[in-house]
Design an enzyme around this catalytic site. Structure first.
Site, PDB file in Angstrom:
ATOM      1  CB  CYS A   1      29.603  10.309   8.660  1.00 18.30           C
ATOM      2  SG  CYS A   1      27.901   9.742   8.580  1.00 18.30           S
TER       3      CYS A   1
ATOM      4  CD  GLU B   1      35.166  10.842   8.613  1.00 19.96           C
ATOM      5  OE1 GLU B   1      35.706  10.541   7.540  1.00 19.96           O
ATOM      6  OE2 GLU B   1      33.937  10.812   8.774  1.00 19.96           O
TER       7      GLU B   1
HETATM    8  P1  NAD Z   1      35.341   4.145   1.770  1.00 21.23           P
HETATM    9  O1  NAD Z   1      35.248   5.384   0.951  1.00 21.23           O
HETATM   10  O2  NAD Z   1      36.659   3.528   1.976  1.00 21.23           O
HETATM   11  O3  NAD Z   1      34.431   3.005   1.125  1.00 21.23           O
HETATM   12  C1  NAD Z   1      33.063   3.237   0.866  1.00 21.23           C
HETATM   13  C2  NAD Z   1      32.664   2.376  -0.313  1.00 21.23           C
HETATM   14  O4  NAD Z   1      33.288   2.898  -1.483  1.00 21.23           O
HETATM   15  C3  NAD Z   1      33.108   0.914  -0.194  1.00 21.23           C
HETATM   16  O5  NAD Z   1      32.091   0.085  -0.696  1.00 21.23           O
HETATM   17  C4  NAD Z   1      34.338   0.876  -1.079  1.00 21.23           C
HETATM   18  O6  NAD Z   1      34.619  -0.401  -1.600  1.00 21.23           O
HETATM   19  C5  NAD Z   1      33.951   1.847  -2.178  1.00 21.23           C
HETATM   20  N1  NAD Z   1      35.054   2.440  -2.914  1.00 21.23           N
HETATM   21  C6  NAD Z   1      36.310   2.685  -2.481  1.00 21.23           C
HETATM   22  N2  NAD Z   1      37.028   3.244  -3.471  1.00 21.23           N
HETATM   23  C7  NAD Z   1      36.212   3.352  -4.550  1.00 21.23           C
HETATM   24  C8  NAD Z   1      36.381   3.836  -5.877  1.00 21.23           C
HETATM   25  N3  NAD Z   1      37.536   4.335  -6.306  1.00 21.23           N
HETATM   26  N4  NAD Z   1      35.315   3.799  -6.710  1.00 21.23           N
HETATM   27  C9  NAD Z   1      34.125   3.325  -6.289  1.00 21.23           C
HETATM   28  N5  NAD Z   1      33.917   2.812  -5.061  1.00 21.23           N
HETATM   29  C10 NAD Z   1      34.947   2.842  -4.195  1.00 21.23           C
HETATM   30  O7  NAD Z   1      34.595   4.474   3.121  1.00 21.23           O
HETATM   31  P2  NAD Z   1      34.444   3.493   4.368  1.00 21.23           P
HETATM   32  O8  NAD Z   1      35.783   3.483   5.023  1.00 21.23           O
HETATM   33  O9  NAD Z   1      33.783   2.229   3.980  1.00 21.23           O
HETATM   34  O10 NAD Z   1      33.376   4.290   5.255  1.00 21.23           O
HETATM   35  C11 NAD Z   1      33.733   5.295   6.099  1.00 21.23           C
HETATM   36  C12 NAD Z   1      33.511   6.657   5.450  1.00 21.23           C
HETATM   37  O11 NAD Z   1      32.138   6.791   5.080  1.00 21.23           O
HETATM   38  C13 NAD Z   1      33.787   7.768   6.416  1.00 21.23           C
HETATM   39  O12 NAD Z   1      34.481   8.814   5.775  1.00 21.23           O
HETATM   40  C14 NAD Z   1      32.392   8.218   6.826  1.00 21.23           C
HETATM   41  O13 NAD Z   1      32.328   9.519   7.307  1.00 21.23           O
HETATM   42  C15 NAD Z   1      31.633   8.018   5.576  1.00 21.23           C
HETATM   43  N6  NAD Z   1      30.184   7.899   5.878  1.00 21.23           N
HETATM   44  C16 NAD Z   1      29.371   8.953   5.557  1.00 21.23           C
HETATM   45  C17 NAD Z   1      28.006   8.902   5.844  1.00 21.23           C
HETATM   46  C18 NAD Z   1      27.092  10.046   5.492  1.00 21.23           C
HETATM   47  O14 NAD Z   1      25.884   9.886   5.597  1.00 21.23           O
HETATM   48  N7  NAD Z   1      27.609  11.187   5.084  1.00 21.23           N
HETATM   49  C19 NAD Z   1      27.477   7.758   6.451  1.00 21.23           C
HETATM   50  C20 NAD Z   1      28.326   6.695   6.754  1.00 21.23           C
HETATM   51  C21 NAD Z   1      29.695   6.793   6.442  1.00 21.23           C
END
Ligand code: NAD
Length: 499
Positions: free
Chosen positions: A303, A401
Site C-alpha cells: 500500500c 492503485e
Molecule cells: P480487500 O478490501 O479486498 O480485502 C481486505 C479484507 O476485507 C479481506 O479480509 C476481505 O475478505 C474483507 N472484506 C471485503 N469486503 C468486505 C466487506 N464488505 N465487509 C467486511 N470485510 C470485507 O483488500 P485486499 O485486496 O485483501 O488487500 C489489498 C488492499 O489493502 C489494497 O488496497 C492495499 O492498499 C490495502 N492495504 C493497506 C494497508 C495499509 O496499511 N494502509 C496495508 C496493506 C494493504
C-alpha cells in the site's frame, strides 16, 4: 493484448521442489475459545506461483462470528483486569514463539502469497518486533496526571480497554497485518475476533495454533471466510466495540457503513498511491535504487509502494535511464527458487488479470513501457517488473492503485506543480521527497497530504512510529503509542473533596 514495447522480458526462475511441507499447516477450522472447531463450507487456498491448490479452509458464517464474539466477550474482563506487566509477559511469550517458528511461518507465507524469501523473512521478524514493542509500550501507558480543575474536585483520567475488537486483514501481508492489530489490541486489554483474507488464511491459523497454549481461551479468536458474511457480521456486531480493517477503499466504506448502526468505532488502513517527488537536485542513483526496492517490494503489492514517480523535467531522461538499469535486473521467480528472488507472482489469477488490465489500458492510452510491460509465461501469475513513461496528467495508471510491479513516471516543471500533482489523488497514505536542498526537504513534506512522508528514502518503517493515512487511505494509526491510544478509551473520574 498488452503492447510490449521493446524489451526482452525476464525469465521466471522456478523452484526445484513443491516448497511446502503439509505438517506445517495448522488445522483448517475456526479458532474459537482456545480450540480449533471445524467449520462448514470450503474455500480453496491456492499457491499463486503455480496455480495449484494447497488446502481448503472453512467458509465462516454469521453464527461462527457470533460464537467467537461470545467467547471474546466472556474472556475480556479477566484479560482487561491483568496488569500491563502481566499482559506484557504474554506478548513476549508470543514473540518468542513466533521467532522460534519463523522458518515454518516464512515458508507458509511464501507458499500462500508467492512472497520472495526476503519479504517473508522481513514480515516474520517485523511481526515478532511488533509484539515485543507493544509488550514494552503498554507498560508505559499513562494519561494526564491527576489535577484539580474545578473548585473542590480532583480529576483522574483512567485509560481502559474498549472491550471486544473486530479485525479484518488483507492478503498482501497476512501475518504482519495480524500482528500489527493483535499486539496493540491485546496490549491495551481488549479481546479479539479476527478474519484473515479468504485468499491467505494459512499463517493466521498457524499463529493461532502456535499461541494456543500461551493466550487464555477466548482472548484471540479467528474466523476464516469471505468479506460477506464474516467481515460484514464483524462490522455490524453489536457486542464489538471497534472494527479495524486493513484493505481496499471499497471495503473500508462497506465496513464503516455496516458499523454505523451500532455506533462502534472504526479504524481504517486502506489503499495508497505513493508519489515519489524527484527534484532536479536529487541524487538520481539513490532515487533509482530507492524505487527498485520500495516500488517493487512484495512484488509491488504494497500500500505504500513507491509507484508514482514525479520527476523534474530537466532530469527525467537521466532518471528513466537509471530506472531501466535498476528495474531491468530484478530477479523474478518462485519463492523457493533462491534467496535472491526479488519479484514473485501476483496473489491470485483475478489480481493478475486486474494488473494486466491496467497495463493493457495504459498501452492503449499511449504510455510506453521503458522496461517490462506485460505478463510472463505461467504457470503462476507473474507480471514483468515495469516502468511506464509518457503518462499525462490524470492517466489512469497514475491515479489508481495498480498494486503490482508497475511504476509510472511523470514530469513536472515547478515545485508548486509537483506538490499540486502529488496531492491530486484520492489516497493519502505515503509519499517521498528526493532532494539535496535543505529548504525543500523541510518545506515540501509540510505541503503533502499524506500520513507518512520520507525524505531521500521510501518505505522504511519502525514499530516506534505511526503508520496510517489521510483522505481515501482511511484513518486510525497502526504501530507506536498512537495505536495503543486508538485501541483504548479514556475515562474521566472527578471526585468532590470539598467541605
Ligand atoms: P480487500 O478490501 O479486498 O480485502 C481486505 C479484507 O476485507 C479481506 O479480509 C476481505 O475478505 C474483507 N472484506 C471485503 N469486503 C468486505 C466487506 N464488505 N465487509 C467486511 N470485510 C470485507 O483488500 P485486499 O485486496 O485483501 O488487500 C489489498 C488492499 O489493502 C489494497 O488496497 C492495499 O492498499 C490495502 N492495504 C493497506 C494497508 C495499509 O496499511 N494502509 C496495508 C496493506 C494493504
Amino acid at each position: 493484448m498488452t503492447q510490449i514495447i521493446s524489451h526482452i522480458l525476464p525469465d521466471v526462475r522456478r523452484a526445484a521442489g513443491s516448497g511446502h511441507r503439509d505438517d506445517a499447516l495448522a488445522p483448517a477450522g475456526h479458532f474459537i475459545n482456545g480450540t480449533f472447531t471445524p467449520g462448514g463450507g470450503s474455500i480453496d487456498v491456492v499457491n499463486p506461483s503455480t496455480g495449484e491448490p494447497i488446502t481448503t479452509v472453512a467458509a465462516g458464517t454469521t453464527d461462527d462470528v457470533d460464537s467467537a464474539v461470545a467467547a471474546a466477550r466472556a474472556a475480556q474482563p479477566a484479560w482487561g483486569a491483568m496488569t500491563p506487566r502481566e499482559r506484557s509477559e504474554v506478548l513476549h511469550l508470543i514473540a518468542d514463539r513466533l521467532a522460534a517458528n519463523s522458518d515454518d511461518l516464512m515458508r507458509l507465507e511464501s507458499l500462500n502469497t508467492g512472497k520472495p524469501p526476503a519479504v517473508a523473512e522481513d514480515d516474520v521478524s517485523s511481526a515478532v518486533d511488533t509484539f515485543r514493542f507493544m509488550a514494552g509500550a503498554c507498560r508505559t501507558m499513562s494519561s494526564l496526571a491527576a489535577g484539580d480543575y474545578a473548585a473542590g474536585h480532583t480529576s483522574v483520567i483512567l485509560r481502559e480497554p474498549l472491550g471486544v475488537v473486530g479485525v479484518i486483514t488483507p492478503w498482501n501481508y497476512p501475518l504482519l497485518m495480524a500482528a500489527w492489530k493483535l499486539a496493540p489490541i491485546l496490549a491495551a486489554g481488549n479481546t479479539v475476533v479476527l478474519k484473515p483474507s479468504e485468499q491467505t488464511p494459512l499463517t493466521t491459523l498457524k499463529l493461532a495454533e502456535l499461541i494456543a497454549d500461551i493466550i487464555p481461551a477466548g482472548v484471540v479468536n479467528i474466523v476464516t471466510g469471505y468479506g460477506d458474511p464474516v467481515g460484514s457480521r464483524i462490522s455490524a456486531h453489536p457486542d464489538i466495540a471497534l472494527v479495524a480493517l486493513t484493505g481496499s477503499v471499497g471495503s473500508g466504506s462497506a465496513v464503516a457503513a455496516a458499523a454505523a448502526p451500532s455506533r462502534k468505532r472504526v479504524h481504517l488502513e486502506l489503499g495508497g498511491k505513493a508519489p515519489v517527488l524527484v527534484f532536479a537536485d536529487a541524487d538520481l542513483a539513490d532515487v533509482a535504487r530507492g524505487v527498485r526496492t520500495a516500488g517493487f517490494w512484495n512484488s509491488g503489492q504494497e500500500c505504500g509502494a513507491a509507484c508514482r514517480v514525479l520527476v523534474h523535467e530537466s532530469v527525467a531522461e537521466a532518471l528513466i535511464e537509471q530506472l531501466v538499469r535498476e528495474i531491468g535486473t530484478l530477479v523474478v521467480g518462485e519463492p523457493g527458487a533462491g534467496a535472491d528472488v526479488e519479484i514473485g507472482p501476483m496473489v491470485s489469477e483475478a489480481h493478475f488479470e486486474r494488473v494486466k488490465g491496467f497495463l493493457d489500458r495504459a498501452a492503449a492510452e499511449g504510455l510506453q513501457a521503458a522496461v517490462g510491460g506485460g505478463p510472463l509465461p505461467g504457470p503462476g501469475y507473474f507480471i514483468a517488473p515495469t516502468v511506464l513513461t509518457g503518462a499525462r496528467e490524470g492517466s489512469e495508471a497514475t491515479r489508481n492503485e495498480i498494486f503490482g510491479p508497475v511504476v509510472t513516471v511523470e514530469t513536472f516543471a515547478t515545485d508548486e506543480e509537483a506538490v499540486r500533482r502529488a496531492n491530486e489523488t484520492e489516497y493519502g497514505l505515503a509519499a517521498s521527497v528526493w532532494t539535496s536542498d535543505a529548504k525543500r526537504s523541510t518545506a515540501i513534506p509540510r505541503k503533502l497530504d499524506f500520513g507518512t512522508v520520507w525524505v531521500n528514502s521510501h518505505l522504511v518503517l519502525a514499530n516506534e512510529v505511526p503508520w496510517g493515512g489521510f483522505k481515501g487511505s482511511g484513518y486510525g494509526r497502526d504501530l507506536s503509542l498512537y495505536a495503543l491510544d486508538d485501541f483504548s478509551r479514556t475515562k474521566h473520574v472527578m471526585t468532590n473533596h470539598g467541605a
